[in-house]
Design a protein around this motif. Structure first.
Motif, PDB file in Angstrom:
ATOM      1  N   UNK A 187       0.781  -1.345   0.005  1.00 55.09           N
ATOM      2  CA  UNK A 187       0.158  -0.071  -0.045  1.00 55.09           C
ATOM      3  C   UNK A 187       0.822   1.477   0.021  1.00 55.09           C
ATOM      4  N   UNK A 188       2.084   1.490   0.919  1.00 55.54           N
ATOM      5  CA  UNK A 188       2.771   2.603   1.078  1.00 55.54           C
ATOM      6  C   UNK A 188       3.785   2.551   0.179  1.00 55.54           C
ATOM      7  N   UNK A 189       4.308   1.390  -0.348  1.00 55.44           N
ATOM      8  CA  UNK A 189       5.821   1.466  -1.189  1.00 55.44           C
ATOM      9  C   UNK A 189       5.616   0.835  -2.497  1.00 55.44           C
ATOM     10  N   UNK A 190       4.481   0.147  -2.671  1.00 53.30           N
ATOM     11  CA  UNK A 190       4.363  -0.553  -4.103  1.00 53.30           C
ATOM     12  C   UNK A 190       4.872  -1.892  -4.266  1.00 53.30           C
ATOM     13  N   UNK A 191       4.694  -2.564  -5.315  1.00 49.94           N
ATOM     14  CA  UNK A 191       4.959  -3.806  -5.424  1.00 49.94           C
ATOM     15  C   UNK A 191       6.728  -4.236  -5.307  1.00 49.94           C
ATOM     16  N   UNK A 192       7.275  -3.189  -5.644  1.00 46.14           N
ATOM     17  CA  UNK A 192       9.086  -3.220  -5.616  1.00 46.14           C
ATOM     18  C   UNK A 192       9.243  -2.197  -5.113  1.00 46.14           C
ATOM     19  N   UNK A 193      10.268  -2.355  -3.858  1.00 46.08           N
ATOM     20  CA  UNK A 193      10.805  -1.302  -3.136  1.00 46.08           C
ATOM     21  C   UNK A 193      12.389  -1.513  -2.966  1.00 46.08           C
ATOM     22  N   UNK A 194      13.011  -0.784  -2.321  1.00 51.89           N
ATOM     23  CA  UNK A 194      14.564  -0.863  -2.245  1.00 51.89           C
ATOM     24  C   UNK A 194      14.984  -1.975  -0.885  1.00 51.89           C
ATOM     25  N   UNK A 195      14.581  -1.376   0.382  1.00 58.42           N
ATOM     26  CA  UNK A 195      15.261  -2.039   1.196  1.00 58.42           C
ATOM     27  C   UNK A 195      14.106  -2.425   2.399  1.00 58.42           C
ATOM     28  N   UNK A 196      14.363  -3.652   2.845  1.00 59.33           N
ATOM     29  CA  UNK A 196      13.628  -4.083   4.249  1.00 59.33           C
ATOM     30  C   UNK A 196      14.507  -4.694   4.966  1.00 59.33           C
ATOM     31  N   UNK A 197      14.101  -4.076   6.204  1.00 52.50           N
ATOM     32  CA  UNK A 197      15.112  -4.175   7.251  1.00 52.50           C
ATOM     33  C   UNK A 197      14.119  -5.110   8.622  1.00 52.50           C
ATOM     34  N   UNK A 198      15.402  -5.515   9.649  1.00 48.70           N
ATOM     35  CA  UNK A 198      14.678  -6.012  10.802  1.00 48.70           C
ATOM     36  C   UNK A 198      15.805  -6.902  11.300  1.00 48.70           C
ATOM     37  N   UNK A 199      15.523  -7.213  12.752  1.00 50.61           N
ATOM     38  CA  UNK A 199      16.565  -8.344  13.365  1.00 50.61           C
ATOM     39  C   UNK A 199      16.517  -9.463  12.776  1.00 50.61           C
ATOM     40  N   UNK A 200      17.689 -10.235  12.808  1.00 53.15           N
ATOM     41  CA  UNK A 200      17.882 -11.510  12.079  1.00 53.15           C
ATOM     42  C   UNK A 200      17.058 -12.604  12.730  1.00 53.15           C
ATOM     43  N   UNK A 201      16.484 -12.376  13.758  1.00 53.88           N
ATOM     44  CA  UNK A 201      15.495 -13.328  14.332  1.00 53.88           C
ATOM     45  C   UNK A 201      14.118 -13.261  13.548  1.00 53.88           C
ATOM     46  N   UNK A 202      13.928 -12.089  12.703  1.00 55.46           N
ATOM     47  CA  UNK A 202      12.810 -12.225  11.749  1.00 55.46           C
ATOM     48  C   UNK A 202      13.067 -12.923  10.338  1.00 55.46           C
ATOM     49  N   UNK A 203      14.198 -13.192  10.257  1.00 53.78           N
ATOM     50  CA  UNK A 203      14.322 -13.805   8.857  1.00 53.78           C
ATOM     51  C   UNK A 203      13.563 -15.042   8.474  1.00 53.78           C
ATOM     52  N   UNK A 204      13.487 -15.971   9.307  1.00 51.96           N
ATOM     53  CA  UNK A 204      12.619 -17.117   9.253  1.00 51.96           C
ATOM     54  C   UNK A 204      11.949 -17.268  10.601  1.00 51.96           C
ATOM     55  N   UNK A 205      10.480 -17.463  10.323  1.00 55.68           N
ATOM     56  CA  UNK A 205       9.753 -17.356   9.488  1.00 55.68           C
ATOM     57  C   UNK A 205       9.273 -16.176   8.856  1.00 55.68           C
ATOM     58  N   UNK A 206       9.222 -15.005   9.614  1.00 53.67           N
ATOM     59  CA  UNK A 206       8.512 -13.886   9.248  1.00 53.67           C
ATOM     60  C   UNK A 206       9.009 -13.315   7.991  1.00 53.67           C
ATOM     61  N   UNK A 207      10.264 -13.162   7.609  1.00 54.00           N
ATOM     62  CA  UNK A 207      10.491 -12.492   6.512  1.00 54.00           C
ATOM     63  C   UNK A 207      10.233 -13.188   5.206  1.00 54.00           C
ATOM     64  N   UNK A 208      10.637 -14.476   5.343  1.00 51.71           N
ATOM     65  CA  UNK A 208      10.441 -15.846   4.287  1.00 51.71           C
ATOM     66  C   UNK A 208       8.902 -15.772   3.967  1.00 51.71           C
ATOM     67  N   UNK A 209       8.015 -15.278   4.772  1.00 53.84           N
ATOM     68  CA  UNK A 209       6.511 -15.429   4.669  1.00 53.84           C
ATOM     69  C   UNK A 209       6.027 -14.032   4.029  1.00 53.84           C
ATOM     70  N   UNK A 210       6.623 -13.204   4.536  1.00 51.31           N
ATOM     71  CA  UNK A 210       6.207 -11.804   3.815  1.00 51.31           C
ATOM     72  C   UNK A 210       6.716 -11.996   2.385  1.00 51.31           C
ATOM     73  N   UNK A 211       7.689 -12.479   1.782  1.00 46.58           N
ATOM     74  CA  UNK A 211       8.154 -12.559   0.476  1.00 46.58           C
ATOM     75  C   UNK A 211       7.241 -13.514  -0.360  1.00 46.58           C
ATOM     76  N   UNK A 212       6.817 -14.648   0.414  1.00 47.96           N
ATOM     77  CA  UNK A 212       6.149 -15.657  -0.233  1.00 47.96           C
ATOM     78  C   UNK A 212       4.624 -14.597  -0.554  1.00 47.96           C
ATOM     79  N   UNK A 213       4.149 -14.232   0.434  1.00 46.51           N
ATOM     80  CA  UNK A 213       2.879 -13.520   0.213  1.00 46.51           C
ATOM     81  C   UNK A 213       2.822 -12.461  -1.034  1.00 46.51           C
ATOM     82  N   UNK A 214       3.809 -11.523  -0.973  1.00 44.64           N
ATOM     83  CA  UNK A 214       3.804 -10.512  -1.668  1.00 44.64           C
ATOM     84  C   UNK A 214       4.380 -11.072  -3.130  1.00 44.64           C
TER      85      UNK A 214
END
Ligand code: AMP
Ligand code: ZN
Length: 462
Positions: free
Chosen positions: A218-245
């Motif tokens: 909604x706020x950045x579009x279907x492609x954007x530059x940088x995504x950040x967070x702690x490395x405890x979020x890499x799996x599953x949270x970020x992996x799942x974000x990628x799959x959904x998006x």
């Protein structure tokens, strides 16, 4: 200057090349709001604040969009409401404000957008419908699940594992309605006592991961530059974000660069309530540790290395910052940011290198450059308006130290002269100014500042 960033996706340091230099876009996963932020939660905030400042410097302040969310729908919040008897809205709005106050005390700029999950439920529902329509999600017993088998080629790529490895290694919740044990929840049913929204699958609430995908889209579009967070979020949270998006919007590639900060430890150990070394940012601020000191300790360690918070490091940081505050107090900051400081930060946010540059500027007496560098890194050390209260107090202590020591010497002399009346008078006056004295058995005297410390009361003591 080209910025280089270590991309978790490519596992190397790549030159950063934004999709649109006129609008550089960054998304960082924010807190779940049910309690005070602990010290570890502050690390990604400070790390990505430095990156935000660097991007604004490089591309222009109006050409960067930084989004950090608030997770205000979560089972931990529901549990907190149930056990405290307070409403969910009361808890989340109070905690959100605490977070903003605490992070401001650490010198973090506010992101351009701070979306709350509950404000984006229709967008989440739309995205889930999209995923079902494309065959990437299915409904089962009031739940909607993402089907990892529908995207075997992409799932696990960020963290570098295959679906089979994940099943073998993870403690997955095995529910009878899941087609694959790794399938994760997009939507779940809510009973009457839980927060819920009407949806095509009945009254329910979103799973955790879908909010970031929906809000980033909604706020950045279907492609954007940088995504950040702690490395405890890499799996599953970020992996799942990628799959959904990526499955809902295959025309885009979601985030191009993934940055992950390492974890914070305390005195060499994982911070945990059971080890008794757990504390919040507010706890430290209330103990009189200035926000600038916390920030300085954080920046002393590179974001991709584990960082160790120790009381000793905080003490050293405080005395170094006080020195710089006194050195730059009256100085006007140079307009240009020292280029070697920018060079260090452009090298995958080498904040430790940036501090080394500050030390060199200080040693060379380049005070205007030093002040410009300090301001750029988010340290407002001015002793006047705008600086943090606790830091002002630290400086006041340092400045009044000679006066306090002089009074202590006068008292010692009075005692040696057996003029106890005068000795007691000096001690009482110091106490009224918020300085308490302790007489050591060896004849020495140590002093301690109390919370009512008021340096102006020392002024007229003779
Ligand atoms: P949470 O509210 O648990 O989702 O965490 C909010 C943010 O804090 C996430 O980016 C986490 O990765 C980060 N975080 C949590 N614990 C630590 C820690 N000990 N050190 C560094 N970052 C942390
Ligand atoms: Zn997220």
């Amino acid at each position: 200057m080209t910025i280089k960033l270590h991309n978790t996706k490519t596992r190397k340091k790549d030159p950063f090349d934004p999709i649109d230099p006129g609008n550089v876009r960054m998304y960082v996963c924010g807190p779940t709001v049910y309690d005070r932020a602990h010290l570890g939660n502050a690390r990604p905030v400070v790390v990505f604040d430095v990156l935000y400042r660097l991007l604004r410097h490089t591309y222009g302040a109006d050409h960067v969009t930084y989004v950090r969310n608030f997770t205000d729908v979560d089972d931990k919040i529901n549990a907190r409401a149930a056990e405290s008897g307070r409403s969910i809205g009361e808890i989340t709005s109070e905690t959100t404000q605490w977070f903003l106050d605490d992070m401001a005390a650490l010198g973090a700029l506010e992101p351009d957008h701070m979306p709350r999950a509950t404000q984006y439920i229709p967008q989440m529902v739309a995205m889930i419908e999209e995923l079902i329509g494309k065959g990437h999600a299915y409904e089962a017993e009031g739940h909607v699940l993402f089907a990892v088998d529908s995207w075997r080629e992409g799932y696990g790529r960020l963290s570098g594992r295959s679906v089979d490895d994940m099943i073998a290694g993870a403690r997955v919740e095995v529910a009878p309605y899941k087609k694959n044990p790794m399938d994760f929840v997009l939507w779940k049913p809510s009973g009457a006592d839980l927060p819920g929204w009407e949806s095509p699958w009945g009254r329910g609430r979103p799973g955790w991961h879908i909010e970031c995908s929906a809000m980033a889209y909604e706020l950045l579009g279907e492609s954007f530059d940088i995504h950040g967070g702690g490395n405890d979020l890499m799996f599953p949270h970020h992996e799942n974000e990628i799959a959904q998006s990526c499955c809902a919007h295959p025309e885009g590639d979601f985030a191009r660069v993934w940055l992950h900060n390492e974890m914070l430890q305390v005195e060499g150990r994982k911070m945990s309530k059971s080890l008794g070394n757990f504390f919040t940012v507010r706890d430290l601020l209330e103990q009189g540790v200035p926000g600038e000191v916390i920030r300085f300790v954080f920046l002393s360690t590179h974001y991709r290395k584990p960082m160790d918070w120790t009381a000793e490091r905080a003490r050293k940081a405080e005395s170094e910052l006080i020195g710089w505050a006194l050195q730059t107090g009256e100085v006007e900051a140079q307009a240009e940011i020292p280029s070697d400081l920018i060079a260090e930060l452009s090298n995958d946010l080498n904040t430790h290198g940036a501090i080394t540059v500050l030390r060199r500027l200080s040693n060379e007496g380049k005070n205007q450059e030093l002040k410009a560098g300090l301001n750029f890194l988010g340290f407002n050390l001015s002793v006047d308006e705008g600086s943090q209260k606790a830091f002002k107090r630290s400086i006041a202590i340092e400045e009044s130290r000679p006066k306090i020591e002089q009074l202590i010497n006068m008292r010692t002399k009075a005692r040696n002269d057996r003029d106890f009346l005068k000795a007691d008078e000096i001690r009482d006056k110091l106490r009224a100014a918020g300085i308490s004295l302790k007489d050591d058995p060896d004849g020495g005297v140590t002093f301690k500042r109390e919370s009512n410390f008021d340096p102006s009361k020392l002024e007229d003591l003779e």
